[in-house]
Design an enzyme around this catalytic site. Structure first.
Site, PDB file in Angstrom:
ATOM      1  N   GLY A 100       0.766  -1.432  -0.263  1.00  0.00           N
ATOM      2  CA  GLY A 100       0.046  -0.438  -0.263  1.00  0.00           C
ATOM      3  C   GLY A 100       1.004   1.617  -0.120  1.00  0.00           C
ATOM      4  O   GLY A 100       0.411   2.239   0.002  1.00  0.00           O
ATOM      5  N   GLU A 145      15.780   0.734  -3.971  1.00  0.00           N
ATOM      6  CA  GLU A 145      15.525   0.408  -5.416  1.00  0.00           C
ATOM      7  C   GLU A 145      15.768   1.232  -6.404  1.00  0.00           C
ATOM      8  O   GLU A 145      15.393   2.306  -5.984  1.00  0.00           O
ATOM      9  CB  GLU A 145      14.555  -0.139  -5.611  1.00  0.00           C
ATOM     10  CG  GLU A 145      14.179  -1.209  -6.805  1.00  0.00           C
ATOM     11  CD  GLU A 145      12.901  -1.533  -6.476  1.00  0.00           C
ATOM     12  OE1 GLU A 145      12.771  -3.410  -6.086  1.00  0.00           O
ATOM     13  OE2 GLU A 145      11.351  -1.160  -6.556  1.00  0.00           O
ATOM     14  N   LYS A 160      -4.137   3.876  -5.164  1.00  0.00           N
ATOM     15  CA  LYS A 160      -4.159   4.109  -6.442  1.00  0.00           C
ATOM     16  C   LYS A 160      -5.755   4.337  -5.606  1.00  0.00           C
ATOM     17  O   LYS A 160      -6.602   3.816  -4.961  1.00  0.00           O
ATOM     18  CB  LYS A 160      -4.939   2.377  -7.157  1.00  0.00           C
ATOM     19  CG  LYS A 160      -3.251   1.657  -7.658  1.00  0.00           C
ATOM     20  CD  LYS A 160      -3.985   0.218  -7.548  1.00  0.00           C
ATOM     21  CE  LYS A 160      -2.568  -0.163  -7.299  1.00  0.00           C
ATOM     22  NZ  LYS A 160      -2.615  -2.029  -7.547  1.00  0.00           N
ATOM     23  N   GLU A 168       2.666  -6.510 -10.573  1.00  0.00           N
ATOM     24  CA  GLU A 168       3.037  -5.063 -10.564  1.00  0.00           C
ATOM     25  C   GLU A 168       4.141  -4.965 -11.304  1.00  0.00           C
ATOM     26  O   GLU A 168       4.830  -5.236 -10.844  1.00  0.00           O
ATOM     27  CB  GLU A 168       2.130  -4.368  -9.294  1.00  0.00           C
ATOM     28  CG  GLU A 168       1.029  -5.041  -9.060  1.00  0.00           C
ATOM     29  CD  GLU A 168       0.420  -3.886  -7.889  1.00  0.00           C
ATOM     30  OE1 GLU A 168       1.263  -2.840  -7.618  1.00  0.00           O
ATOM     31  OE2 GLU A 168      -0.356  -4.303  -7.706  1.00  0.00           O
ATOM     32  N   ASN A 197       0.955  -9.588  -5.891  1.00  0.00           N
ATOM     33  CA  ASN A 197      -0.137  -9.393  -4.748  1.00  0.00           C
ATOM     34  C   ASN A 197      -0.862 -10.854  -5.474  1.00  0.00           C
ATOM     35  O   ASN A 197      -1.865 -11.221  -5.851  1.00  0.00           O
ATOM     36  CB  ASN A 197      -1.111  -8.052  -4.922  1.00  0.00           C
ATOM     37  CG  ASN A 197      -0.843  -6.901  -4.923  1.00  0.00           C
ATOM     38  OD1 ASN A 197      -0.382  -5.841  -5.881  1.00  0.00           O
ATOM     39  ND2 ASN A 197       0.004  -6.819  -3.935  1.00  0.00           N
ATOM     40  N   ARG A 233      -3.458 -12.380  -4.457  1.00  0.00           N
ATOM     41  CA  ARG A 233      -5.149 -12.255  -4.020  1.00  0.00           C
ATOM     42  C   ARG A 233      -5.899 -11.437  -4.742  1.00  0.00           C
ATOM     43  O   ARG A 233      -5.309 -11.135  -6.292  1.00  0.00           O
ATOM     44  CB  ARG A 233      -5.114 -11.350  -3.238  1.00  0.00           C
ATOM     45  CG  ARG A 233      -4.406 -10.136  -2.949  1.00  0.00           C
ATOM     46  CD  ARG A 233      -4.472  -9.341  -1.984  1.00  0.00           C
ATOM     47  NE  ARG A 233      -3.839  -8.182  -1.593  1.00  0.00           N
ATOM     48  CZ  ARG A 233      -4.333  -6.411  -2.894  1.00  0.00           C
ATOM     49  NH1 ARG A 233      -5.044  -6.400  -3.739  1.00  0.00           N
ATOM     50  NH2 ARG A 233      -3.175  -5.706  -2.631  1.00  0.00           N
ATOM     51  N   ARG A 258     -12.440   4.712  -7.882  1.00  0.00           N
ATOM     52  CA  ARG A 258     -12.479   3.956  -6.536  1.00  0.00           C
ATOM     53  C   ARG A 258     -13.216   5.376  -6.107  1.00  0.00           C
ATOM     54  O   ARG A 258     -12.805   6.777  -5.661  1.00  0.00           O
ATOM     55  CB  ARG A 258     -11.268   3.755  -5.528  1.00  0.00           C
ATOM     56  CG  ARG A 258     -10.811   2.788  -6.923  1.00  0.00           C
ATOM     57  CD  ARG A 258      -9.327   2.184  -5.907  1.00  0.00           C
ATOM     58  NE  ARG A 258      -8.504   1.653  -6.128  1.00  0.00           N
ATOM     59  CZ  ARG A 258      -7.815   0.997  -5.746  1.00  0.00           C
ATOM     60  NH1 ARG A 258      -7.430   1.123  -4.462  1.00  0.00           N
ATOM     61  NH2 ARG A 258      -6.645  -0.173  -6.227  1.00  0.00           N
TER      62      ARG A 258
END
Length: 451
Positions: free
Chosen positions: A169, A205, A242, A280, A296, A298, A344
């Protein structure tokens, strides 16, 4: 005589929008459903929609939706034969999956072993790198001290991203441009990672300054194959989270799409993936090179846009795979049709995106061709401070992206929510934004709209 249902009885270990969405598919398939709810959610639509409903505890998630013992007890008491976790809460908990499996229940999701492999960002990065999936330059081992971070940064070069190895998240992620910034960011990221995830390990990274967030939907089939079902662009984000998605991505051409889908399949195969999952990636808008971000394990919040452009019910696919059955479509001939957008609808203001829960006194929703609303609330319900403020997902589909945007504008204008705050005004603005309309945006779009 009718065929027996895919699964005997399904318990949905979640709430609100995703619980409603899962229950609807299960009911269509003739599968009896069991809902669970906290004291704060007693009046929500998913409670009434299920065949049976059980109170599992107070509003606090730790005492209800995260209480493995209580949910397992309800599964046994209700006679459920399978459990779908939705997203969030226990959806990526290997411990929960194992407890259910040990109790003789079907877990509608990937194996606990696969979840463990991809939950840790460092381990997942290394697995993907070894499988030939493109990854950003970064550390293969946790960075234990600031001195180690300095040494690693010298090999990666700035700008770079400081990231917790556990969790998700966007929590705890910090972008740094110098050694001075790194020291502060390193301490902050470790502290937040420990507080939110109970895991203080950090990785570094290479940061891509202008990137699109593009993800690929995968399905690990019951026969062992892994397939990819197109990509979703999730670059419209606030605070690394998102708020709007679309499929196909306007930044991905057919050749790039083929490469991304092939890499996503390799990623799934690397961990023996089964059921629905998402790979992703970050796509550099200048070089059009992509790198693995995370997997992810799920069903994603934004799965409806994949369903709309491919004509596939992903929840049905999940149930069939969990039951050891083939999916309801030809994996070698997946249809693609038109363009889909998802907005959303959060109980938050449209300027600063701060939560604004409350009692819904008016809830007037849009209708029409190509308009789908996956909602977890209705008039008279209260949006609680205890949970994520997502109220609904407005999904529009049309033959072209231009038509989808126009259809979305009309749908947003027809949507009225009175009581809690909502971000509908933000979407009205987004759908007129030149960068978005032109398809030339990246993950910095919202910050440019809200400087």
């Amino acid at each position: 005589m009718t065929d027996a249902p895919i699964i005997g009885k399904l318990l949905v270990a979640n709430r609100a929008e995703i619980a409603v969405r899962i229950i609807r598919t299960a009911s269509r398939l003739g599968i009896p459903t069991v809902a669970v709810y906290s004291e704060a959610d007693a009046d929500l639509p998913h409670v009434a929609l299920a065949d049976e409903s059980y109170l599992i505890g107070p509003a606090a998630p730790s005492e209800s939706y995260l209480d493995i013992d209580r949910i397992l007890a309800v599964a046994v008491e209700s006679g459920a034969t399978a459990v779908h976790p939705g997203y969030g809460f226990l959806s990526e908990s290997p411990a929960f999956a194992r407890r259910l499996r040990d109790a003789g229940l079907i877990w509608v999701g990937p194996t606990p072993e696969s979840m463990e492999q991809v939950a840790d960002k460092i381990n997942a990065r290394n697995l993907m790198q070894d499988a030939g999936v493109p990854t950003a330059l970064g550390t293969r081992e946790p960075v234990a001290s600031f001195a180690e971070a300095l040494e690693a940064a010298a090999g990666i070069s700035y700008p770079l991203m400081v990231k917790p190895s556990g969790g998700g998240g966007g929590i705890g992620m910090v972008i740094v441009h110098s050694d001075d910034e790194l020291e502060t960011a390193f301490d902050s990221a470790r502290s937040r990672a420990e507080r939110f995830f109970g895991d203080s390990r950090i990785l570094l990274e290479r940061y891509i300054a202008s990137a699109r967030h593009v993800e690929v939907q995968i399905l690990g089939l019951a026969d062992g194959r892994v397939i990819a079902l197109g990509e979703r662009d999730c670059s419209v984000q606030r605070r690394h989270q998102k708020v709007a998605e679309e499929s196909p991505s306007p930044g991905v051409d057919p050749a790039l799409r083929a490469r991304m889908l092939a890499s996503a399949v390799r990623a799934g195969e690397a961990v023996g993936y089964r059921n629905a999952g998402t790979v992703e990636c970050l796509l550099d808008t200048e070089t059009l090179e992509f790198v693995f971000l995370e997997m992810n394990a799920r069903l994603q919040v934004e799965h409806p846009i994949t369903e709309e452009v491919h004509g596939i019910d992903l929840v049905e696919a999940q149930l069939r795979i969990a039951a050891g059955l083939p999916v309801q479509f030809d994996p070698d001939e997946v249809e693609t049709r038109g363009h889909a957008l998802e907005l959303r609808i959060y109980a938050e203001d449209s300027k600063r995106f701060l939560p604004g829960p409350g009692l819904i006194s008016e809830w007037t929703v849009p209708h029409g061709v190509g308009v789908r609303l996956d909602a977890g609330y209705a008039a008279g319900n209260r949006v609680s401070v205890n949970y994520d403020p997502l109220m609904a997902k407005l999904v529009v589909t049309a033959p072209t992206r231009v038509e989808a945007i126009e259809r979305a504008k009309a749908a947003v204008a027809d949507f009225t929510i009175v009581g809690p705050k909502s971000n509908l005004a933000f979407f009205a603005e987004l759908l007129e934004n030149d960068e978005f309309v032109g398809g030339r945006y990246d993950t910095g779009l919202v910050s440019r709209m809200r400087p």
